[in-house]
Every structure is written in C-alpha cells, then in structure tokens.
Design an enzyme around this catalytic site. Structure first.
Site, PDB file in Angstrom:
ATOM      1  CB  SER A 137      -0.951   0.016   1.200  1.00  0.00           C
ATOM      2  OG  SER A 137      -2.050  -0.828   0.964  1.00  0.00           O
ATOM      3  CE  LYS A 142      -4.459   2.050  -0.638  1.00  0.00           C
ATOM      4  NZ  LYS A 142      -3.849   0.780  -0.231  1.00  0.00           N
ATOM      5  CB  SER A 171      -4.354   1.681   3.888  1.00  0.00           C
ATOM      6  OG  SER A 171      -3.537   1.220   2.838  1.00  0.00           O
ATOM      7  CE  LYS A 202      -1.608   4.016   2.747  1.00  0.00           C
ATOM      8  NZ  LYS A 202      -1.481   2.952   3.789  1.00  0.00           N
TER       9      LYS A 202
END
Length: 397
Positions: free
Chosen positions: A72, A75, A132, A238
């Site tokens: 993730s 992102k 997320s 993140k």
C-alpha cells in the site's frame, strides 16, 4: 621517508576536518555513502533508506535500489497525483467522487464504499491516507483519469518525470499484481515530492477521525501508522502489508527544522518495523543539523534578457535552500554562488532553468539547486526595442 609519511598523515587529517559530511548530495551525479558507517540501522528490513527531506541527502541505505513489491505504499503516488490536481485547480476538496461497482469491489484494506456512494475528495483522502482504503484509491483514480488503467498510466509517467528507475505500477492501491514494484530509494523520492504539498500532513498526520460522521453508521478511522501517535514529530506517511511484501513503511518526522524520510520494506512484523524506523529517526535528529544558505524570497541575482518585454528579471529563492551538516561541525568554509545564465533570449517560460545555486565546503561542491524563471517573459515588439535602444543612446552614465 618517516618525515614524509608524517606530513602526509597530517595533511589527510586537515582535509578530513574541512569536510562537513563529504559532499552531502545525491543530486547532479554526486552521491554520498552511508554516514552511519557500518551500523545497520534496519537489520531486519529487506531494504531501507534514510533521507533528509529538505536536501534529498541520503544518510543511510541498505539494498535501496532492490525492486520489491511496495504493497500500500503505492498510495503515496496516488496521493501525490491527487494533491497535484488540487494545487493545479483541476480538483477541489469539496468535489464529489462517485464510487463505481469496480471500486467498491476492492478487497483488503477499505472504507467499505457502496456502489453509487459519493464522498468528497477531502473524505476520500482521509480514507486513503489513514485507513489505506483500496476502494477509495480506485474511486479517486477513476475521478481523476476516468479509469484505473488510465490513472496507472499517469502514475508511471509521473514516476518517469521524477527519475524513478526502479518503479513500475500496475494498479493504484498496491494489491498484489504482476509487474508492480518499486524500491526504498524511489519511494523516498516520491515521499519527498509528496511532502512539498503541505496539506497532505493534515491527512497523514492525523491519528483518528471519522467518515460518514453525521450518518447512522459513522466510520471510525484510526491511522495505520502508529508512529504519528507514539513518535514525537512523526506526521506521515504510509504503511503497507501483503504476504509477499511483508510489513512496509514510508515514514516522515520533523524536529528543529529538520525533516526526515525513512523507508523500510520487507520487515517481519509491525513492532520491528516501527522500532527500526524510530531508530533511524533518532540517528538523524541526534547527529545532524540544517544550515540555511538562503531563505525563501531572498534575492539571488538578476537575469538579463535579450529582446524581452522586460530587459531584466530579479531571481529569488523559491524555497529555503539548505545543506545538512554533522552536529559539532561549524559552517566555516561553507560558501555559495548563484550562477545565472548571461543574456538569455526572449521568450522565457516560467519554470525555465536559468542557472543554479552552487554550495561549497572548501573546494568541494556539496549541493546544487536549479534556479528557474519566476514568470513568462514574452519577446518585445520592434517599437519597444527601438525605444529601448534610442533611450540607452541618450542616457547619461
């Protein structure tokens, strides 16, 4: 012979003391090695990097160019394209984003969007940054590009523009996919670019919030990055996890005007991931300091323009220009020079490179900043040029 060796040793010590952190830059072909020496700041990570966000200086790296699944952390690029659209005026925080059936079908981490449900860009960013949300990422991708595949093309184009050599995207959320990879180095560069948009910290630095707050079913958001609560100064960016990628994190923290970016990939668990990133931050903040060369808005020089509607254009610092110094080392010997091109011919485009600011420590170049034209300068008409020429002929010295 003994006297010669002694003199040689003395010279080496003197020149070693003059270097602040031996050419501390990774730009313009310069690269510094790990200032952490042989200390492994992330022993359990498969790949890692520690970078000063302000200058892009790499403090520590380990297998930083290995191409690995980013999960993730993907992102970060999705958020970057979103905030760039906001800054460009192509998008507003209040714009509504409609959820397609495809976006709602995403598995893994999600904010449980229903097909046809609408949320604002502001709410979608919360869902991406904090929870997320794979579904929110696809919904935003479709909003910006019409389809996820078209958005992925935008992601790969932006990666190319940023000079990322170890990255290729196959989706916008990081779910396992063939030919989807990045590296700790490239993620750090992406993260640094994202941090240039100050509004992102509002989302990545929040520990908890709500979606659908005024509805019958409010959705409580808790940031997947626990460092924003438990590490002083941490405010992003993140997390990521898949069974293939293991535990990943691109984190940022700021103290005393110094902002760090730390990326770890392939950690065995969240506890180790957070502990090693915290240790990387501790190392940077304890060992280094920022030395400011110019503050944003400082005048650096004047660009002479041939045949332009303006004959001269003041060049000012677009940001704070800084270098990183090891604590305990003074800034003596640090100097800088603005090298501005001579007699540039009109037209001049805003953002056009017109020179560079070169920072030296002794005779060594430690940093270079590109200087760019702050506005468009059109080519002057013949009458304006005629008046300028005749005016100069009769002007007094």
């Amino acid at each position: 012979m003994t006297k010669f060796r002694f003199c040689l040793l003395a010279l080496c010590i003197v020149f070693g003391a003059l270097s602040p952190l031996t050419a501390f830059a990774e730009e313009k072909g310069q690269k510094t090695g790990s200032s952490a020496g042989k200390v492994d700041l992330a022993p359990q990570a498969r790949s890692a990097i520690l970078m000063d966000a302000g200058t892009g200086t790499v403090i520590y790296e380990k297998n930083s160019h290995d191409k690995l699944p980013p999960a993730s952390i993907t992102k970060i690029m999705t958020m970057l394209l979103t905030v760039e659209a906001l800054d460009d005026g192509r998008l507003k925080l209040t714009d509504k984003v409609r959820t397609s059936e495809y976006a709602a079908s995403m598995g893994g981490s999600q904010i449980f969007l229903e097909p046809g449900e609408e949320m604002s860009v502001d709410e979608m960013l919360k869902g991406i940054a904090m929870a997320s949300g794979n579904d929110a990422s696809v919904a935003m991708a479709e909003k910006l590009a019409g389809s996820e595949s078209a958005f992925v093309d935008m992601m790969n184009k932006r990666a190319e523009e940023l000079g990322l050599k170890d990255t290729h995207f196959a989706n916008c959320n990081g779910l396992p996919a063939e030919n989807h990879y990045s590296s700790a180095h490239d993620i750090a560069v992406m993260s640094r670019e994202l941090l240039k948009h100050n509004q992102i910290i509002k989302y990545t630095g929040s520990y908890q919030d709500y979606l659908r707050k005024d509805s019958e079913k409010p959705f409580w958001l808790v940031n997947t990055n626990k460092l924003v609560r438990f590490y002083t100064g941490a405010d992003g960016l993140k997390t990521g996890y898949t069974s293939e990628a293991k535990f990943c994190l691109s984190a940022t923290a700021s103290r005393d005007g110094l902002r760090a970016v730390a990326v770890v990939l392939g950690e065995p668990n969240t506890k180790t991931r957070n502990s090693e990133v915290s240790g990387m931050f501790d190392f940077l903040f304890s060992q280094f300091k920022v030395h400011t060369i110019h503050k944003s808005g400082d005048t650096l020089g004047t660009l002479k323009i041939e045949k332009g509607v303006k004959a001269e254009l003041p060049i000012k610092a677009e940001e704070d220009y800084t270098i990183l110094l090891k604590k305990g080392i003074t800034q003596e010997g640090v100097r800088h020079q603005a090298v501005i091109l001579d007699n540039v011919k009109a037209p001049v485009s805003k953002g056009q490179t017109i020179g560079k600011l070169v920072v030296y420590q002794g005779n060594a170049v430690v940093k270079q900043y590109e200087l760019k034209a702050p506005e468009d300068i059109a080519k002057a008409g013949w009458w304006k040029l005629f008046k300028r020429t005749t005016g100069s002929m009769f002007s007094r010295n």
